[in-house]
Design a protein around this motif. Structure first.
Motif, PDB file in Angstrom:
ATOM      1  N   THR A  16      12.781  12.571  16.701  1.00  0.00           N
ATOM      2  CA  THR A  16      11.761  13.613  16.844  1.00  0.00           C
ATOM      3  C   THR A  16      12.343  14.763  17.647  1.00  0.00           C
ATOM      4  O   THR A  16      13.255  14.576  18.459  1.00  0.00           O
ATOM      5  N   ARG A  17      11.808  15.943  17.429  1.00  0.00           N
ATOM      6  CA  ARG A  17      12.162  17.121  18.209  1.00  0.00           C
ATOM      7  C   ARG A  17      10.851  17.822  18.493  1.00  0.00           C
ATOM      8  O   ARG A  17      10.104  18.135  17.571  1.00  0.00           O
ATOM      9  N   ILE A  53      12.094  14.540  12.689  1.00  0.00           N
ATOM     10  CA  ILE A  53      13.178  15.260  12.023  1.00  0.00           C
ATOM     11  C   ILE A  53      14.045  14.230  11.311  1.00  0.00           C
ATOM     12  O   ILE A  53      14.026  13.052  11.622  1.00  0.00           O
TER      13      ILE A  53
END
Length: 162
Positions: free
Chosen positions: A71-72, A77
């Protein structure tokens, strides 16, 4: 993926030709480098990690655990199923070549090109090489890879007693 008498039949999606193809993973002549034995060991490791479905090649963290989705800023992602990217596969190949003490450059693509060159040198049909390697029929790129092999093998100087 299905186990067969010759090893495994593996279905791959070929992005460049936009279709799924089935390729055979065949038994090798040396048990220590046999692709079928290696695939079985890998599948056992995935099962031991409670991974029994999803992509075959998945991200693994530095502690050899199957990595969770990335995750970002709270948003996922990458591939949500944990599929290894082509870039990561290339990094793994480079790392393994380095660990084995192999010299030279080992980008991931070198294995694909090396397969084509070795298969042609062994006398295999160009169309079958293309289909196994995921090149489109009549690929000019593949033809360029094989120029050196064919240049020597098909030379009119071969077999004339020089």
């Amino acid at each position: 993926m299905k186990e067969t008498e010759h090893g495994f039949d593996v279905t791959l999606y070929r992005k460049k030709v936009r279709k799924h193809t089935t390729n055979a993973v065949l038994y090798g002549t040396d048990p220590t480098t046999c692709p079928v034995h290696a695939l079985r060991a890998y599948l056992t490791a995935l099962t031991d990690a409670d991974r029994t479905d999803g992509p075959l090649f998945v991200r693994v963290d530095r502690w050899d655990r199957i990595a969770p989705p990335f995750t970002r800023a709270g948003r996922p992602i990458g591939d949500p199923s944990g599929r290894m990217t082509a870039e990561t596969a290339a990094e793994v190949i480079e790392h393994l070549a380095e660990s084995a003490g192999l010299t030279g450059a080992w980008p991931g693509h070198s294995l694909r090109r090396g397969f084509a060159t070795a298969a042609r040198a062994a006398g295999h049909d160009l169309l079958e090489i293309a289909r196994t390697g995921g090149w489109a029929d009549g690929s000019r790129v593949l033809a360029r890879y094989l120029d050196d092999v064919d240049r020597v093998k098909n030379s009119p100087l071969v077999g004339i007693g020089l």
